[in-house]
Design an enzyme around this catalytic site. Structure first.
Site, mmCIF file in Angstrom:
data_model
loop_
_atom_site.group_PDB
_atom_site.id
_atom_site.type_symbol
_atom_site.label_atom_id
_atom_site.label_comp_id
_atom_site.label_asym_id
_atom_site.label_seq_id
_atom_site.Cartn_x
_atom_site.Cartn_y
_atom_site.Cartn_z
ATOM 1 N N SER A 1 0.603 -1.155 0.115
ATOM 2 C CA SER A 1 0.006 0.113 -0.301
ATOM 3 C C SER A 1 0.905 1.330 0.230
ATOM 4 C CB SER A 1 -0.939 -0.195 0.867
ATOM 5 O OG SER A 1 -1.595 1.563 1.462
ATOM 6 N N TYR B 1 -1.995 -1.302 10.208
ATOM 7 C CA TYR B 1 -2.215 -1.464 9.193
ATOM 8 C C TYR B 1 -0.399 -0.806 8.108
ATOM 9 C CZ TYR B 1 -3.970 -0.856 4.274
ATOM 10 O OH TYR B 1 -4.093 -0.978 2.672
ATOM 11 N N LYS C 1 2.255 -3.398 6.288
ATOM 12 C CA LYS C 1 2.470 -2.725 4.993
ATOM 13 C C LYS C 1 4.059 -2.689 4.820
ATOM 14 C CE LYS C 1 -1.668 -4.188 3.086
ATOM 15 N NZ LYS C 1 -1.560 -5.310 2.564
#
Length: 258
Positions: free
Chosen positions: A143, A157, A161
């Protein structure tokens, strides 16, 4: 352009919808023989059926990629069906969005397992058959929020990532002597049916229009097909000199200089 993928065997995780589905279908269109997996059996079978109707060859394997035995099962099924393994695309992922102080150990363990450890375990399992095949390509879907700060409520998150991009870089160095390339793609805000951005656009179209105007210079959300096209190129023979890279697919949404 011939991408050199015809007859290659590709494994795609998280392939029951969205980006994973479009990656699988793009690879099939280029002549790859596929193994796709996801937890949702009904949706996964639907994707497999669509690929077969388009003339592709695919094995659908419902499983939870975070299970300790999942990588071994996935590789065994692939070799049993096709006898080789050339491409692995780790797309499975998720999030538990909440303020950092409210995150729990369970939250961290669950998303670390899904967004990072599952990719690591599966990659370890695919290296041996790739070596036997004379090389291969591993690609992780990360991402833009692995390359820069993603904002409030994204501590888990963002961390996973970033780690995924980092481990891919070191894997690329270590696996280069075996002609195994390792890359990541970093999508920005991608809208697809049933996805979080799609839901937000339906719930708050005016707010989402403002979001796009403020954050995405190209003036729209990206599509799963646009991510899949980049992934397909990166795992192909035409990208033979690309390894250890992280490629943004974001309509100029991100701000990192590297």
């Amino acid at each position: 352009m011939d991408l050199g993928l015809k007859g290659k065997v590709a494994v795609v995780t998280g392939a029951s919808r969205g980006i994973g589905e479009r990656i699988a279908r793009s690879l099939a269109a280029e002549g790859c023989r596929l193994v796709i997996c996801a937890r949702g059996e009904e949706a996964l079978r639907g994707v497999a059926g669509a690929i077969e109707r388009d003339g592709g060859e695919v094995l659908a394997l419902p499983l939870d990629i975070t299970a300790p035995d999942a990588p071994g099962r996935l590789v065994h099924a692939t070799l049993e069906r096709y006898g080789r393994l050339d491409v692995f695309v780790g797309n499975a992922g998720g999030n538990r969005r909440k303020p950092f102080v409210e995150t729990t150990d369970d939250d961290w363990e669950a998303i670390l397992d899904l967004n990072l450890k599952a990719h690591i375990r599966t990659s370890r399992a695919v290296v041996a058959p790739m070596k036997a095949a004379g090389g291969g390509a591993i690609l992780f879907v990360a991402s833009i929020f692995g390359r820069e700060a993603g904002g409030a409520n994204l501590s888990i998150y963002n961390t996973t990532k970033s780690a995924l991009i980092s481990v891919a870089k070191i894997m690329a160095v270590e696996l280069a002597p075996y002609n195994i390339r390792v890359n990541t793609v970093a999508p920005g805000s991608i809208r697809f049916p049933g996805g979080s951005w799609d839901r937000r656009c339906k719930e708050d179209p005016e707010g989402m229009a403002r979001f796009v105007a403020q954050n995405i210079p190209m003036g729209r959300f990206g599509t799963a097909e646009e991510v899949a096209d980049v992934v397909t190129f990166l795992v192909s023979e035409r990208a033979s000199w690309v390894s250890g890279a992280c490629v943004n697919v974001d309509g100029v949404q991100s701000h990192s200089l590297i």
